[in-house]
Design an enzyme around this catalytic site. Structure first.
Site, short mmCIF file in Angstrom:
data_model
loop_
_atom_site.label_atom_id
_atom_site.label_comp_id
_atom_site.label_asym_id
_atom_site.label_seq_id
_atom_site.Cartn_x
_atom_site.Cartn_y
_atom_site.Cartn_z
N ARG A 88 -10.84 0.52 14.96
CA ARG A 88 -10.72 1.25 13.69
C ARG A 88 -11.64 0.55 12.70
NH1 ARG A 88 -4.73 2.07 11.16
NH2 ARG A 88 -5.28 0.12 10.14
N TYR A 120 13.87 30.27 7.50
CA TYR A 120 12.67 30.99 7.95
C TYR A 120 12.59 31.10 9.47
CZ TYR A 120 10.76 30.42 3.22
OH TYR A 120 10.54 30.46 1.87
N LYS A 161 0.84 -1.21 0.00
CA LYS A 161 0.00 0.00 0.00
C LYS A 161 0.88 1.25 0.00
CE LYS A 161 -0.25 -0.02 5.06
NZ LYS A 161 -1.10 -0.30 6.24
N MET A 166 10.01 24.30 2.22
CA MET A 166 9.31 23.44 1.27
C MET A 166 10.27 22.67 0.37
SD MET A 166 6.42 24.40 -1.59
CE MET A 166 5.22 24.99 -0.41
C1 PLP Z 1 -0.35 -1.40 6.83
C2 PLP Z 1 -0.99 -2.63 7.27
C3 PLP Z 1 -0.25 -3.79 7.48
C4 PLP Z 1 1.26 -3.82 7.42
O1 PLP Z 1 1.75 -3.23 8.60
P1 PLP Z 1 3.33 -3.26 8.91
O2 PLP Z 1 3.44 -2.95 10.35
O3 PLP Z 1 3.95 -2.23 8.03
O4 PLP Z 1 3.79 -4.62 8.58
C5 PLP Z 1 -0.92 -4.95 7.78
N1 PLP Z 1 -2.26 -4.96 7.89
C6 PLP Z 1 -3.01 -3.86 7.73
C7 PLP Z 1 -4.48 -3.93 7.89
C8 PLP Z 1 -2.41 -2.64 7.43
O5 PLP Z 1 -3.16 -1.55 7.28
#
Ligand code: PLP
Length: 397
Positions: free
Chosen positions: A149, A283, A48, A331
Site C-alpha cells: 500500500r 423496502y 484518525k 437511510m
Molecule cells: C489505522 C492505522 C493504525 C492503527 O490501526 P489499529 O489496528 O486500529 O490499531 C496504525 N498505523 C497505521 C499506518 C494506520 O493506518
C-alpha cells in the site's frame, strides 16, 4: 414518556432521537491496560477518522491527559485540527502519514507536526516547504515491508535513505522515525507477518548503515500490539484497541485483552404498532411477518452509519430482549419485529455497547454485516450526537 430500559438506567438524553455515548474513563483504562501489557515501548494514540467515530479532539485530549505523548492521524488536515484545538507540540508529537501532492507541508512545519515520507515526490515537496519556511522537518521514512500500500519499496529504499541523510546533514530535516505497517497482523501465523518483520529489520539496517539514527522504529498496530511483542520496537500505534474493540475477535474479546468498549449507540423506538401476519416490512418487503405481531420503528439508518448489509441481521436490545432488524435498513430508519411485545414509543433501543446490559457489541454488528468492527464504530455518522462521560481534563466538551 417511558425511557427506562428494563436492563438499567436510561442511557439516552431525554428527547434525543439517538446518541453515541463515549466513555472516556474506559478509554483511559484501555490506555493503562495497553501500556501495562506492552511495558517498554511508547504508545501512539491513533485518532484518525475522528478517532474511529469517537471524537478526535476529545479522545486526543484524554490520551494526552493520561500521559500519552504521541498522536497519529492519517491526513495532515486531521493533525492540524488537533493543533488548532490546542494540543501543542509540548504535549504531544503528532504524526500524519497520508500525504497527497500539493498537501499542506508548510502548515505542517509551522504546526510542528511529524510527517511521513514514502517516496521522492513527497521528499521534493517537503524540502521545498522547509526552504520556504526555514523550519527543519521531523520526518518518519516509511518502508513498504510487504503491505503493498503506502511506503517505499525495497529497491527504492537506499536512494530515499541517502537523500534523507544528505538533507539531514544540511540541517533541513531530522529523520526521527523509520516505520512500516502490517498486512495481516490480525491473522496470527499468517506467513506475511514474519516476512514483514524480516523486511523491516533489513530496512532498519540499511537506514542505520546510511547514517540515520531514528528515535522511534515502529510497525505495530492494535493486533500486533496485542499479539506480537517482537514487533513493538520503540513505539506501538494503537487505534481500535484503545477504543475497547477487539481487532482479533476470533482470538479474544475485548475483556480477554483487558479492554472495555468506549462507544455505546442508543436510540429509542419511534413507533410501536400491531400488524397482521403476512405484512411486508420495509423496502423491497424482504421481511414478512410470520403471524400477527408488533413492529418497532428504530429511527436510525445507513445515514447514521447503520450498515445496510445488516438488513435482516443486525441485533438490538429492546426491553431486555435481543431483536433482529426486520428487512432492509433504510437511510434513516429500520424496523424490528417485537414478537407481540408492546413497549411504548420512546423505549430505549441499545444497538451496541460494552455488553454490560446484555446489549450487542460492535463485534456482533460486524458479524451481522459481514464486516469488521473498525467499520461499525468509525461509520457512525455526524447526525448522531456524541455525549462524553468521565472526561478527566478540565473543560467538558
Ligand atoms: C489505522 C492505522 C493504525 C492503527 O490501526 P489499529 O489496528 O486500529 O490499531 C496504525 N498505523 C497505521 C499506518 C494506520 O493506518
Amino acid at each position: 414518556m417511558t425511557t427506562a430500559n428494563t436492563t438499567g438506567p436510561a442511557l439516552l438524553t431525554d428527547g434525543f432521537r439517538a446518541e453515541a455515548t463515549i466513555d472516556l474513563a474506559a478509554l483511559r483504562g484501555n490506555l493503562a491496560s495497553l501500556r501495562e501489557r506492552t511495558g517498554g515501548p511508547a504508545l501512539m494514540a491513533v485518532v484518525k477518522a475522528d478517532a474511529y467515530g469517537h471524537g478526535a479532539v476529545q479522545c486526543a485530549r484524554e490520551a494526552v491527559a493520561a500521559g500519552v505523548t504521541w498522536l497519529g492521524t492519517a491526513t495532515p488536515e486531521e493533525a492540524l485540527a488537533l493543533r488548532a484545538a490546542g494540543i501543542g507540540p509540548d504535549q504531544a508529537r503528532v504524526l500524519c502519514w497520508l500525504w497527497t501532492p500539493g498537501g499542506p507541508w508548510e502548515q505542517a512545519l509551522r504546526a510542528e507536526l511529524d510527517v511521513s515520507v514514502s517516496g521522492q515526490w513527497a521528499m521534493d515537496e517537503l524540502l521545498a516547504a522547509v526552504r520556504a519556511t526555514g523550519i527543519s522537518a521531523r520526518v518518519h521514512l516509511k518502508a513498504d515491508t510487504g503491505l503493498g500500500r503506502n511506503g517505499c519499496q525495497p529497491h527504492d529504499w537506499p536512494e530515499l535513505v541517502a537523500r534523507a541523510r544528505r538533507a539531514e546533514t544540511e540541517g533541513l530535516l531530522k529523520v526521527v522515525g523509520i516505520w512500516s505497517h502490517f498486512a495481516a497482523a490480525d491473522e496470527p501465523g499468517h506467513p506475511s507477518v514474519q516476512a514483514q518483520l524480516d523486511s523491516f529489520a533489513a530496512a532498519l539496517a540499511q537506514a542505520e548503515g546510511g547514517g540515520l539514527r531514528p528515535e522511534v522504529r515502529h510497525i505495530a498496530n492494535s493486533p500486533a500490539t496485542l499479539l506480537l511483542p517482537q514487533s513493538h520496537y520503540d513505539l506501538v500505534r494503537t487505534g481500535l484497541a484503545m477504543y475497547g474493540v477487539s481487532p482479533v475477535p476470533e482470538v479474544g474479546s475485548p475483556a480477554d485483552f483487558g479492554l472495555r468498549p468506549v462507544m455505546a449507540l442508543t436510540t429509542r423506538l419511534a413507533l410501536v404498532k400491531s400488524v397482521p401476519g403476512g405484512h411486508g416490512v420495509s423496502y423491497g418487503h424482504h421481511y414478512t411477518t410470520p403471524g400477527e405481531t408488533t413492529l418497532g420503528l428504530v429511527p436510525v439508518g445507513y445515514a447514521d452509519g447503520i450498515p445496510r448489509h445488516a438488513s435482516s441481521a443486525g441485533p438490538v436490545l429492546v426491553g431486555g430482549k435481543w431483536r433482529t432488524v426486520a428487512g432492509r435498513v433504510a437511510m434513516d430508519q429500520f424496523v424490528v419485529d417485537l414478537g407481540g411485545d408492546t413497549p411504548e414509543a420512546g423505549e430505549e433501543v441499545l444497538l451496541f455497547g460494552n455488553g454490560e446490559r446484555g446489549e450487542p457489541t460492535a463485534e456482533d454488528w460486524a458479524l451481522a454485516a459481514g464486516t469488521i468492527a473498525y467499520e461499525i464504530v468509525t461509520r457512525i455518522g455526524s447526525r448522531v450526537p456524541r455525549r462524553y462521560l468521565g472526561a478527566s481534563w478540565g473543560q467538558r466538551p
